[in-house]
Write a protein that holds these residues in place. Structure first.
Motif, PDB file in Angstrom:
ATOM      1  N   GLN A 139       8.498  56.361  41.476  1.00 60.68           N
ATOM      2  CA  GLN A 139       8.533  54.959  41.057  1.00 60.68           C
ATOM      3  C   GLN A 139       7.575  54.731  39.891  1.00 60.68           C
ATOM      4  OE1 GLN A 139       7.642  53.030  44.787  1.00 60.68           O
ATOM      5  NE2 GLN A 139       9.777  52.481  45.120  1.00 60.68           N
ATOM      6  N   LEU A 140       6.368  55.230  40.020  1.00 61.49           N
ATOM      7  CA  LEU A 140       5.385  55.048  38.961  1.00 61.49           C
ATOM      8  C   LEU A 140       5.815  55.739  37.662  1.00 61.49           C
ATOM      9  CD1 LEU A 140       2.130  55.625  41.054  1.00 61.49           C
ATOM     10  CD2 LEU A 140       2.873  53.457  40.026  1.00 61.49           C
ATOM     11  N   THR A 141       6.510  56.855  37.800  1.00 58.27           N
ATOM     12  CA  THR A 141       6.914  57.636  36.641  1.00 58.27           C
ATOM     13  C   THR A 141       8.160  57.072  35.961  1.00 58.27           C
ATOM     14  OG1 THR A 141       6.027  59.625  37.698  1.00 58.27           O
ATOM     15  CG2 THR A 141       7.558  59.966  35.884  1.00 58.27           C
ATOM     16  N   LEU A 142       9.136  56.635  36.752  1.00 58.19           N
ATOM     17  CA  LEU A 142      10.462  56.347  36.201  1.00 58.19           C
ATOM     18  C   LEU A 142      10.859  54.878  36.133  1.00 58.19           C
ATOM     19  CD1 LEU A 142      12.422  59.149  38.095  1.00 58.19           C
ATOM     20  CD2 LEU A 142      11.610  59.208  35.728  1.00 58.19           C
ATOM     21  N   GLU A 143      10.374  54.059  37.035  1.00 63.08           N
ATOM     22  CA  GLU A 143      10.937  52.717  37.161  1.00 63.08           C
ATOM     23  C   GLU A 143      10.725  51.810  35.961  1.00 63.08           C
ATOM     24  OE1 GLU A 143       9.927  50.894  40.894  1.00 63.08           O
ATOM     25  OE2 GLU A 143      11.782  51.604  41.772  1.00 63.08           O
ATOM     26  N   GLN A 144       9.570  51.884  35.306  1.00 57.44           N
ATOM     27  CA  GLN A 144       9.351  50.979  34.177  1.00 57.44           C
ATOM     28  C   GLN A 144      10.389  51.229  33.083  1.00 57.44           C
ATOM     29  OE1 GLN A 144       5.460  50.983  32.408  1.00 57.44           O
ATOM     30  NE2 GLN A 144       5.975  49.367  30.992  1.00 57.44           N
ATOM     31  N   GLY A 145      10.625  52.479  32.764  1.00 61.10           N
ATOM     32  CA  GLY A 145      11.614  52.791  31.737  1.00 61.10           C
ATOM     33  C   GLY A 145      13.018  52.403  32.136  1.00 61.10           C
ATOM     34  N   SER A 146      13.388  52.702  33.388  1.00 56.38           N
ATOM     35  CA  SER A 146      14.746  52.354  33.820  1.00 56.38           C
ATOM     36  C   SER A 146      14.914  50.848  33.966  1.00 56.38           C
ATOM     37  CB  SER A 146      15.115  53.089  35.111  1.00 56.38           C
ATOM     38  OG  SER A 146      14.273  52.712  36.174  1.00 56.38           O
ATOM     39  N   ASP A 147      13.874  50.142  34.398  1.00 59.94           N
ATOM     40  CA  ASP A 147      13.959  48.685  34.498  1.00 59.94           C
ATOM     41  C   ASP A 147      14.109  48.058  33.107  1.00 59.94           C
ATOM     42  OD1 ASP A 147      13.739  48.813  37.236  1.00 59.94           O
ATOM     43  OD2 ASP A 147      11.728  47.930  37.332  1.00 59.94           O
ATOM     44  N   THR A 148      13.379  48.577  32.126  1.00 58.65           N
ATOM     45  CA  THR A 148      13.477  48.071  30.763  1.00 58.65           C
ATOM     46  C   THR A 148      14.879  48.304  30.208  1.00 58.65           C
ATOM     47  OG1 THR A 148      11.115  48.433  30.392  1.00 58.65           O
ATOM     48  CG2 THR A 148      12.510  48.251  28.433  1.00 58.65           C
ATOM     49  N   ALA A 149      15.408  49.499  30.446  1.00 51.81           N
ATOM     50  CA  ALA A 149      16.761  49.813  29.977  1.00 51.81           C
ATOM     51  C   ALA A 149      17.801  48.937  30.668  1.00 51.81           C
ATOM     52  CB  ALA A 149      17.063  51.294  30.206  1.00 51.81           C
ATOM     53  N   GLU A 150      17.627  48.722  31.977  1.00 47.78           N
ATOM     54  CA  GLU A 150      18.561  47.874  32.721  1.00 47.78           C
ATOM     55  C   GLU A 150      18.539  46.447  32.177  1.00 47.78           C
ATOM     56  OE1 GLU A 150      19.393  46.287  37.294  1.00 47.78           O
ATOM     57  OE2 GLU A 150      17.783  47.716  36.939  1.00 47.78           O
ATOM     58  N   ALA A 151      17.350  45.911  31.949  1.00 48.09           N
ATOM     59  CA  ALA A 151      17.232  44.547  31.408  1.00 48.09           C
ATOM     60  C   ALA A 151      17.886  44.464  30.030  1.00 48.09           C
ATOM     61  CB  ALA A 151      15.768  44.125  31.347  1.00 48.09           C
ATOM     62  N   GLY A 152      17.713  45.488  29.217  1.00 52.47           N
ATOM     63  CA  GLY A 152      18.347  45.497  27.896  1.00 52.47           C
ATOM     64  C   GLY A 152      19.864  45.503  27.987  1.00 52.47           C
ATOM     65  N   ARG A 153      20.395  46.332  28.887  1.00 51.38           N
ATOM     66  CA  ARG A 153      21.856  46.358  29.068  1.00 51.38           C
ATOM     67  C   ARG A 153      22.372  45.016  29.552  1.00 51.38           C
ATOM     68  NH1 ARG A 153      20.524  51.246  31.566  1.00 51.38           N
ATOM     69  NH2 ARG A 153      20.973  50.353  33.605  1.00 51.38           N
ATOM     70  N   LEU A 154      21.652  44.424  30.505  1.00 53.96           N
ATOM     71  CA  LEU A 154      22.072  43.133  31.047  1.00 53.96           C
ATOM     72  C   LEU A 154      22.011  42.040  29.985  1.00 53.96           C
ATOM     73  CD1 LEU A 154      20.402  43.274  34.555  1.00 53.96           C
ATOM     74  CD2 LEU A 154      22.853  43.012  34.109  1.00 53.96           C
ATOM     75  N   ALA A 155      20.949  42.021  29.189  1.00 56.26           N
ATOM     76  CA  ALA A 155      20.815  41.009  28.140  1.00 56.26           C
ATOM     77  C   ALA A 155      21.985  41.112  27.164  1.00 56.26           C
ATOM     78  CB  ALA A 155      19.483  41.179  27.414  1.00 56.26           C
ATOM     79  N   GLU A 156      22.340  42.330  26.808  1.00 55.22           N
ATOM     80  CA  GLU A 156      23.467  42.527  25.895  1.00 55.22           C
ATOM     81  C   GLU A 156      24.782  42.127  26.565  1.00 55.22           C
ATOM     82  OE1 GLU A 156      25.640  46.172  23.538  1.00 55.22           O
ATOM     83  OE2 GLU A 156      23.475  46.269  23.846  1.00 55.22           O
ATOM     84  N   LEU A 157      24.958  42.537  27.786  1.00 50.33           N
ATOM     85  CA  LEU A 157      26.187  42.248  28.518  1.00 50.33           C
ATOM     86  C   LEU A 157      26.388  40.745  28.729  1.00 50.33           C
ATOM     87  CD1 LEU A 157      28.535  43.662  30.130  1.00 50.33           C
ATOM     88  CD2 LEU A 157      27.049  43.544  32.113  1.00 50.33           C
ATOM     89  N   LEU A 158      25.302  40.050  29.062  1.00 55.70           N
ATOM     90  CA  LEU A 158      25.378  38.629  29.395  1.00 55.70           C
ATOM     91  C   LEU A 158      25.148  37.707  28.199  1.00 55.70           C
ATOM     92  CD1 LEU A 158      23.347  38.837  32.720  1.00 55.70           C
ATOM     93  CD2 LEU A 158      25.839  38.552  32.498  1.00 55.70           C
TER      94      LEU A 158
END
Length: 126
Positions: free
Chosen positions: A47-66
Motif C-alpha cells: 500500500q505504501l509503495t503502490l497506492e499513491q501512484g495508482s490512486d493518482t492515475a485512477e483519479a486522472g482517468r476518472l477526471a478525463e472520463l467524467l
C-alpha cells in the motif's frame, strides 16, 4: 520529518525478520497467527509503495472520463451515479479500460500472487 528509515523500509524489515528469523521457530496456531501478521505487513508495504501512484492515475482517468475534477472518492461516486442512471456503460469510450486498469492496480496491492492477476500480467508483457 523523519528521513530514514522510511515507513516502507520499516514494514518490510519487520516482515522479513518475522518471516526469516521467527517463523521457522514457531508451529501450530501461533505459526498461523504469525503468517497472518506477516501478510498484513506485506500488504501495508505494498500500500505504501503502490497506492499513491495508482490512486493518482485512477483519479486522472476518472477526471478525463467524467469531464470533471474532484477527489478520488467524489469522482468514483460521480461515476457510480452515472452508471446507476444509465448515463454511462461499458460502451462508453474509456470506461472498460479504466475499470480494468483500476482492478489490476488494486490486485497489485491486495493480491499480487493471485493466479489470474499473474496470468494477465504475463499477457501484457508478451
Amino acid at each position: 520529518m523523519q528521513d530514514e528509515p522510511t515507513p516502507i523500509e520499516l514494514t518490510k524489515a519487520v516482515a522479513d525478520f518475522l518471516r526469516d528469523d521467527i517463523a521457522p521457530m514457531i508451529s501450530g496456531h501461533n505459526a498461523f497467527k504469525l503468517r497472518v501478521a506477516i501478510n498484513m505487513l506485506d500488504l501495508v508495504t505494498r500500500q505504501l509503495t503502490l497506492e499513491q501512484g495508482s490512486d493518482t492515475a485512477e483519479a486522472g482517468r476518472l477526471a478525463e472520463l467524467l469531464g470533471m475534477q474532484g477527489s478520488l472518492i467524489e469522482l468514483n461516486r460521480a461515476l457510480a451515479n452515472k452508471i446507476a442512471k444509465g448515463e454511462v456503460d461499458l460502451q462508453t469510450l474509456g470506461l472498460s479500460q479504466h475499470l480494468w486498469q483500476t482492478t489490476m492496480d488494486k490486485l497489485a496491492v491486495d493480491q499480487p500472487n493471485y493466479a489470474s492477476y499473474k496470468r494477465e500480467l504475463g499477457c501484457k508483457s508478451s
